[in-house]
Motif scaffolding. Structure first.
Motif, PDB file in Angstrom:
ATOM      1  N   UNK A 251       0.758  -1.316   0.047  1.00 52.07           N
ATOM      2  CA  UNK A 251       0.038   0.054  -0.103  1.00 52.07           C
ATOM      3  C   UNK A 251       0.870   1.316  -0.046  1.00 52.07           C
ATOM      4  N   UNK A 252       1.884   1.362   0.905  1.00 53.84           N
ATOM      5  CA  UNK A 252       2.846   2.381   0.947  1.00 53.84           C
ATOM      6  C   UNK A 252       3.358   2.635  -0.506  1.00 53.84           C
ATOM      7  N   UNK A 253       3.915   1.578  -1.135  1.00 57.70           N
ATOM      8  CA  UNK A 253       4.508   1.642  -2.339  1.00 57.70           C
ATOM      9  C   UNK A 253       3.732   2.108  -3.646  1.00 57.70           C
ATOM     10  N   UNK A 254       2.360   2.017  -3.174  1.00 62.45           N
ATOM     11  CA  UNK A 254       1.475   2.269  -4.112  1.00 62.45           C
ATOM     12  C   UNK A 254       1.444   3.915  -4.376  1.00 62.45           C
ATOM     13  N   UNK A 255       1.884   4.528  -3.450  1.00 63.20           N
ATOM     14  CA  UNK A 255       1.956   5.949  -3.417  1.00 63.20           C
ATOM     15  C   UNK A 255       3.253   6.434  -3.933  1.00 63.20           C
ATOM     16  N   UNK A 256       3.660   7.170  -5.159  1.00 63.13           N
ATOM     17  CA  UNK A 256       4.806   7.317  -5.582  1.00 63.13           C
ATOM     18  C   UNK A 256       5.745   8.308  -4.534  1.00 63.13           C
ATOM     19  N   UNK A 257       5.195   9.210  -4.229  1.00 58.47           N
ATOM     20  CA  UNK A 257       6.342  10.035  -3.252  1.00 58.47           C
ATOM     21  C   UNK A 257       6.604   9.331  -1.983  1.00 58.47           C
ATOM     22  N   UNK A 258       5.850   8.599  -1.315  1.00 60.25           N
ATOM     23  CA  UNK A 258       6.126   7.561  -0.461  1.00 60.25           C
ATOM     24  C   UNK A 258       7.166   6.715  -0.583  1.00 60.25           C
ATOM     25  N   UNK A 259       7.217   5.923  -1.882  1.00 63.22           N
ATOM     26  CA  UNK A 259       7.995   4.976  -2.487  1.00 63.22           C
ATOM     27  C   UNK A 259       9.424   5.371  -2.532  1.00 63.22           C
ATOM     28  N   UNK A 260       9.327   6.894  -2.967  1.00 60.88           N
ATOM     29  CA  UNK A 260      10.842   7.412  -3.131  1.00 60.88           C
ATOM     30  C   UNK A 260      11.335   7.834  -1.590  1.00 60.88           C
ATOM     31  N   UNK A 261      10.614   8.362  -0.998  1.00 60.24           N
ATOM     32  CA  UNK A 261      10.826   8.731   0.491  1.00 60.24           C
ATOM     33  C   UNK A 261      11.382   7.760   1.073  1.00 60.24           C
ATOM     34  N   UNK A 262      10.852   6.709   1.205  1.00 58.01           N
ATOM     35  CA  UNK A 262      11.064   5.410   2.002  1.00 58.01           C
ATOM     36  C   UNK A 262      12.075   4.429   1.305  1.00 58.01           C
ATOM     37  N   UNK A 263      12.677   4.630   0.260  1.00 57.28           N
ATOM     38  CA  UNK A 263      13.437   3.768  -0.608  1.00 57.28           C
ATOM     39  C   UNK A 263      14.493   3.163   0.359  1.00 57.28           C
ATOM     40  N   UNK A 264      15.056   3.700   1.306  1.00 63.97           N
ATOM     41  CA  UNK A 264      16.157   3.250   2.092  1.00 63.97           C
ATOM     42  C   UNK A 264      15.447   2.607   3.472  1.00 63.97           C
ATOM     43  N   UNK A 265      14.308   2.771   3.717  1.00 61.85           N
ATOM     44  CA  UNK A 265      13.699   2.261   4.861  1.00 61.85           C
ATOM     45  C   UNK A 265      14.118   0.758   5.309  1.00 61.85           C
ATOM     46  N   UNK A 266      14.238   0.524   6.616  1.00 58.88           N
ATOM     47  CA  UNK A 266      14.436  -1.043   7.260  1.00 58.88           C
ATOM     48  C   UNK A 266      12.921  -1.425   7.840  1.00 58.88           C
ATOM     49  N   UNK A 267      12.436  -1.925   7.329  1.00 57.68           N
ATOM     50  CA  UNK A 267      10.985  -2.503   7.952  1.00 57.68           C
ATOM     51  C   UNK A 267      11.367  -3.639   9.039  1.00 57.68           C
ATOM     52  N   UNK A 268      11.796  -3.132  10.163  1.00 56.32           N
ATOM     53  CA  UNK A 268      12.287  -3.837  11.135  1.00 56.32           C
ATOM     54  C   UNK A 268      11.161  -4.349  12.237  1.00 56.32           C
TER      55      UNK A 268
END
Length: 409
Positions: A251-268
């Motif tokens: 769902x988050x990656x379906x929104x382009x600006x968030x996909x770019x903003x969180x490209x380096x995120x660690x889903x821990x």
């Protein structure tokens, strides 16, 4: 033997902790019963500046400031290629214009610890199982952590149990909310945001590229972490398969600006889901009790109003209760329920308009009047009880008129 006290507070979250501290300022004997052990996870991490007034009133401001939470001065909104931000220091209403974004486990522990420091008898892992208001005051059945039962007789009970909604369940006070059944998927992540344009001092609310009634929150914390979540009607969320984390990522990656903003995120941290959180009750008070915060009503997380409503309700209720304990006869409806509901209804008007798309048209409108913008900033900052603001005093009429003016052609 039945224990005796003046006031029992059910729940040690923000409403309960603030209520207990305010009562202790007047020397009242207060027992706080919390069914969980703090620190514990809770959602609702982005505070509003209005809440700081009540944290200060309860003598907890220094402890909150020294805890080192992420500073917050506003809210940013994103829809497609449009971006708008509100600075809560630039607002119509007087009062606090800044606040914090907090991991609630730590924040709630700070408040509860302060209430105990001020003299409240705070009992973790004590659960209320029954309540009798037929006599003078109340008699509560409680179980200790080891399951051993005991009873407390109190002159009054404040239910600040949040989504546990202890008294609404025991006294059959619950009634359906008029909001659609929505759900939220959320987690905490190491966000890895490298974009220098990103403002960590603001909550970021992002609209789904195709559905105006689906939105995301991104709440930055101190230390490079954030809370990330999505809110939508349950039928929409059910389209996404996999684990809760996989569904949220998709769902988050379906929104382009968030996909770019969180490209380096660690889903821990594994994601969680809550469904059908909106709630309401038949009444907010009765003989021997009052309901605070989410125990009474919860609208929606979109404008982060939960903690503000909680601590506002605590302040209003304690003012009435102090008079009652002093032998007066306060008007609980006029002095507690009606004024509390006024602010809640203001928030409700804006929440409904958000999901219908009208309020989104307003905040993304290209030609905004500065004074009207300051009035809206006040609402977003939590000042939903300030009737000097036309969007509080006549929230439905004013907002409907503004929606018409800002509606795209």
């Amino acid at each position: 033997m039945i224990e005796q006290c003046e006031v029992v507070v059910i729940g040690a979250g923000p409403a309960g902790a603030v209520a207990a501290a305010l009562l202790r300022q007047r020397g009242r004997h207060v027992i706080v019963l919390e069914r969980e052990q703090f620190p514990r996870f809770s959602i609702g991490e982005s505070l509003l500046p209005q809440s700081m007034q009540y944290i200060e009133q309860a003598g907890m401001l220094r402890a909150v400031v020294e805890a080192g939470f992420q500073y917050k001065n506003g809210a940013a909104f994103v829809r497609g290629d449009r971006y708008t931000a509100f600075d809560f220091r630039d607002k119509h209403s007087p009062g606090w214009g800044t606040t914090y974004q907090v991991q609630r486990a730590a924040f709630d522990l700070v408040l509860a610890t302060e209430a105990a420091r001020q003299g409240a008898d705070l009992r973790y892992r004590h659960q209320v199982t029954a309540a009798d208001f037929s006599g003078e005051g109340a008699v509560l059945d409680v179980t200790r952590p080891d399951g051993d039962p005991y009873r407390i007789r109190a002159r009054f009970v404040l239910d600040a149990s949040g989504f546990g909604r202890v008294l609404p369940r025991l006294l059959d006070l619950e009634q359906p909310s008029n909001f659609p059944v929505r759900g939220a998927l959320f987690t905490h992540i190491e966000d890895g945001i490298a974009d220098a344009r990103f403002d960590r001092n603001k909550i970021r609310v992002c609209v789904h590229p195709e559905h105006c009634n689906v939105w995301y929150w991104l709440i930055p914390f101190a230390g490079g972490r954030c809370s990330i979540g999505v809110v939508a009607e349950q039928a929409f969320l059910a389209q996404y398969q996999g684990s809760e984390t996989e569904r949220l990522q998709a769902l988050v990656h379906a929104e382009p600006t968030q996909r770019l903003l969180l490209a380096n995120a660690k889903w821990d941290t594994p994601a969680r889901q809550i469904v059908g959180y909106a709630s309401n009750v038949k009444r907010l008070w009765g003989k021997g009790y009052a309901l605070l915060g989410n125990a009474g009503e919860f609208l929606d997380p979109v404008f982060s109003s939960g903690v503000t409503i909680a601590v506002k309700s605590a302040s209003l209720a304690v003012a009435c209760l102090q008079r009652q304990l002093d032998g007066e006869t306060p008007d609980w409806n006029a002095d507690f329920a009606v004024p509390l509901k006024k602010g809640v209804d203001t928030f409700r008007t804006f929440v409904e308009s958000w999901y219908a798309g009208g309020f989104q048209d307003i905040i993304f409108h290209e030609q905004q009047q500065p004074e009207i913008r300051r009035m809206i900033s006040s609402i977003l900052a939590g000042y939903a009880w300030d009737e000097s603001n036309p969007f509080v005093k006549e929230s439905q009429r004013r907002l409907a008129a503004l929606e018409t003016l800002c509606k795209p052609e």
